[in-house]
Write an enzyme that holds these catalytic residues in place. Structure first.
Site, mmCIF file in Angstrom:
data_model
loop_
_atom_site.group_PDB
_atom_site.id
_atom_site.type_symbol
_atom_site.label_atom_id
_atom_site.label_comp_id
_atom_site.label_asym_id
_atom_site.label_seq_id
_atom_site.Cartn_x
_atom_site.Cartn_y
_atom_site.Cartn_z
ATOM 1 N N ASP A 32 15.771 5.885 0.522
ATOM 2 C CA ASP A 32 15.808 4.832 -0.430
ATOM 3 C C ASP A 32 17.017 5.105 -1.280
ATOM 4 O OD1 ASP A 32 16.291 2.904 -2.280
ATOM 5 O OD2 ASP A 32 13.906 1.904 -1.076
ATOM 6 N N ASN A 88 6.385 -5.538 1.743
ATOM 7 C CA ASN A 88 6.278 -6.347 1.518
ATOM 8 C C ASN A 88 6.888 -7.897 2.122
ATOM 9 O OD1 ASN A 88 5.711 -4.910 -1.044
ATOM 10 N ND2 ASN A 88 8.170 -4.811 -1.567
ATOM 11 N N GLN A 95 9.616 -8.848 -1.449
ATOM 12 C CA GLN A 95 10.344 -8.373 -0.340
ATOM 13 C C GLN A 95 11.943 -9.395 -0.928
ATOM 14 O OE1 GLN A 95 9.611 -10.522 3.319
ATOM 15 N NE2 GLN A 95 11.409 -8.694 4.307
ATOM 16 N N HIS A 101 10.431 -3.398 6.885
ATOM 17 C CA HIS A 101 10.314 -2.631 6.146
ATOM 18 C C HIS A 101 9.263 -1.119 5.917
ATOM 19 C CE1 HIS A 101 12.332 -4.516 3.352
ATOM 20 N NE2 HIS A 101 11.899 -3.677 2.148
ATOM 21 N N HIS A 103 7.863 1.239 2.707
ATOM 22 C CA HIS A 103 8.216 1.983 2.315
ATOM 23 C C HIS A 103 7.311 3.059 2.065
ATOM 24 C CE1 HIS A 103 11.160 -0.231 -0.575
ATOM 25 N NE2 HIS A 103 10.663 -1.615 0.338
#
Length: 138
Positions: A32, A88, A95, A101, A103
């Site tokens: 990230d 999320n 989100q 996706h 994390h």
């Protein structure tokens, strides 16, 4: 299916460079660019799904296992003592990119709290009513 306007589709499929941790036929895992902690990674499907409610069974069957595998590698390589898997769904849930996706956030002994909440309270009648409302929609 891919969405040509989706930045995560473009990253997952190698059109936009990223620091790649892992890749297979279904997923690309990248670091990230705005990490919550050192090593914070994103598991990106190569196909476009808006959120977990749209996620195909093939991807769903693999994403949790992949999260555990990436987290274990983080513990071994980065010395973190734990990790969070965070996913999320919807704006109210945090989100910001509408491409499913997950994390993988490494956690360190003296690190700042990242995923926390203050427990609320409920009574057995309210819990029963809430469970019945949810169950009726399954």
């Amino acid at each position: 299916m891919r969405d040509e306007n989706c930045i995560f589709c473009r990253i997952a499929n190698g059109e936009i460079p990223a620091a790649t941790v892992y890749e297979d036929e279904l997923f690309r895992v990248i670091l990230d660019m705005g990490p919550a902690s050192k090593g914070h990674a994103l598991i990106l499907p190569k196909e476009h799904f808006k959120d977990v409610c749209e996620l195909d069974e093939r991807y769903a069957a693999k994403v949790l296992q992949l999260g555990g595998r990436i987290g274990a590698a983080m513990k071994k390589s980065l010395g973190c003592t734990g990790f969070n898997l965070v996913q999320n769904n919807g704006t109210s849930a945090g989100q910001t990119v509408f491409h499913f996706h997950m994390h993988v956030i490494p956690r360190y002994e003296d690190g700042a709290p990242i995923v926390t909440w203050n427990p609320g309270s409920s009574n057995p009648e309210e819990l029963k009513e809430t469970a019945e409302r949810i169950s009726s929609c399954l």
